[in-house]
Design an enzyme around this catalytic site. Sequence first.
Site, PDB file in Angstrom:
ATOM      1  N   SER A   1       0.864  -1.186   0.000  1.00 30.09           N
ATOM      2  CA  SER A   1       0.000   0.000   0.000  1.00 30.09           C
ATOM      3  C   SER A   1       0.895   1.229   0.000  1.00 30.09           C
ATOM      4  CB  SER A   1      -0.871   0.024   1.252  1.00 30.09           C
ATOM      5  OG  SER A   1      -1.329   1.348   1.478  1.00 30.09           O
TER       6      SER A   1
ATOM      7  N   ASP B   1      -4.835   3.389  -1.726  1.00 27.46           N
ATOM      8  CA  ASP B   1      -5.903   3.686  -0.761  1.00 27.46           C
ATOM      9  C   ASP B   1      -6.510   5.055  -1.004  1.00 27.46           C
ATOM     10  OD1 ASP B   1      -6.023   1.395   1.040  1.00 27.46           O
ATOM     11  OD2 ASP B   1      -3.937   1.890   1.499  1.00 27.46           O
TER      12      ASP B   1
ATOM     13  N   MET C   1     -12.275   3.792  -0.228  1.00 28.97           N
ATOM     14  CA  MET C   1     -12.906   4.002   1.082  1.00 28.97           C
ATOM     15  C   MET C   1     -13.681   5.303   0.974  1.00 28.97           C
ATOM     16  SD  MET C   1      -9.715   2.757   3.378  1.00 28.97           S
ATOM     17  CE  MET C   1      -8.575   2.950   2.017  1.00 28.97           C
TER      18      MET C   1
ATOM     19  N   ASP D   1      -6.148  -6.669   4.486  1.00 25.23           N
ATOM     20  CA  ASP D   1      -5.568  -5.322   4.488  1.00 25.23           C
ATOM     21  C   ASP D   1      -5.579  -4.738   5.894  1.00 25.23           C
ATOM     22  OD1 ASP D   1      -4.799  -2.732   3.917  1.00 25.23           O
ATOM     23  OD2 ASP D   1      -6.594  -2.222   2.768  1.00 25.23           O
TER      24      ASP D   1
HETATM   25  C1  DX5 Z   1      -6.196   1.416   5.840  1.00 26.31           C
HETATM   26  C2  DX5 Z   1      -5.714   1.050   4.460  1.00 26.31           C
HETATM   27  C3  DX5 Z   1      -4.570   0.084   4.439  1.00 26.31           C
HETATM   28  C4  DX5 Z   1      -3.373   0.507   5.204  1.00 26.31           C
HETATM   29  C5  DX5 Z   1      -2.380  -0.595   5.293  1.00 26.31           C
HETATM   30  O1  DX5 Z   1      -7.368   2.128   5.731  1.00 26.31           O
HETATM   31  O2  DX5 Z   1      -6.748   0.470   3.712  1.00 26.31           O
HETATM   32  O3  DX5 Z   1      -4.241  -0.259   3.108  1.00 26.31           O
HETATM   33  O4  DX5 Z   1      -2.796   1.650   4.702  1.00 26.31           O
HETATM   34  O5  DX5 Z   1      -1.327  -0.122   6.063  1.00 26.31           O
HETATM   35  P1  DX5 Z   1      -0.630  -0.950   7.223  1.00 26.31           P
HETATM   36  O6  DX5 Z   1      -0.008  -2.151   6.569  1.00 26.31           O
HETATM   37  O7  DX5 Z   1       0.337   0.011   7.784  1.00 26.31           O
HETATM   38  O8  DX5 Z   1      -1.718  -1.341   8.191  1.00 26.31           O
HETATM   39 ZN    ZN Z   2      -6.340  -0.482   1.712  1.00 18.10          ZN
END
Ligand code: DX5
Ligand code: ZN
Length: 215
Positions: A7, A34, A67, A174
């Site tokens: 990500s 994201d 999101m 995720d």
């Molecule tokens: C959270 C995102 C993730 C996140 C993952 O809302 O959808 O993709 O950035 O990051 P880590 O691996 O740091 O949890």
């Molecule tokens: Zn994500």
Amino acid sequence: MYTLAPSILTADFANLQSEIEKLKAGGVDFLHVDVMDGLFVPNISIGIPVVKALSKITDMTLDVHLMIDRPERYIKQFAEAGSDYLTIHCEATEDPAEVVKLIKAHGVKAAVSVKPATPIETVFPYLDLLDMVLIMSVEPGFGGQSFIESCFEKIAPLKKEIERRGLNTLIEIDGGVKKDNIKRIVDEGCNVVVVGSAIFNGDPTELAKEFIKLA
Ligand code: DX5
Ligand code: ZN
């Protein structure tokens, strides 16, 4: 075998191209993007112009995680920007199956995501339409959170249902993935694993290589 999907949320946004080159050198070919709207989640990140810019500079698969509230409003734009996968949240729209059909009508692979408190069975009525299901293992909105252990319990029933129906739907997870839990995640049945801070808080090339070897 699984696919590592870094990500870019924790990447250096002032140097995205070089960050992506570092991932490429580490063997990455699937990029998780994201998109946050400040409404569905209490944070704002990036959107259509960045997806468009990324699709120009890389041939990696662009896995775009929306999101955003009522994602049906922006499917066309995200598809035209070069998304390879578009993931919507079932909690963000009244009729997820209709939005999935819209995504597919644009020639893009479709996924639906469930937040930690949403039962995995919620996606079963339209599972046959999906290319991928995304299990959120943190509350969406921020990188760097801890994996919510109860989310492990969603993987096996989803895998079982996919197999029972003879589908080849991918299972993605995720949030909060680290070197010490990725093996269990893949062993439970996840095919695509998103890793953000655990890759960008160090040398992305070396860490991507390590993550790819780990599971
Ligand atoms: C959270 C995102 C993730 C996140 C993952 O809302 O959808 O993709 O950035 O990051 P880590 O691996 O740091 O949890
Ligand atoms: Zn994500």
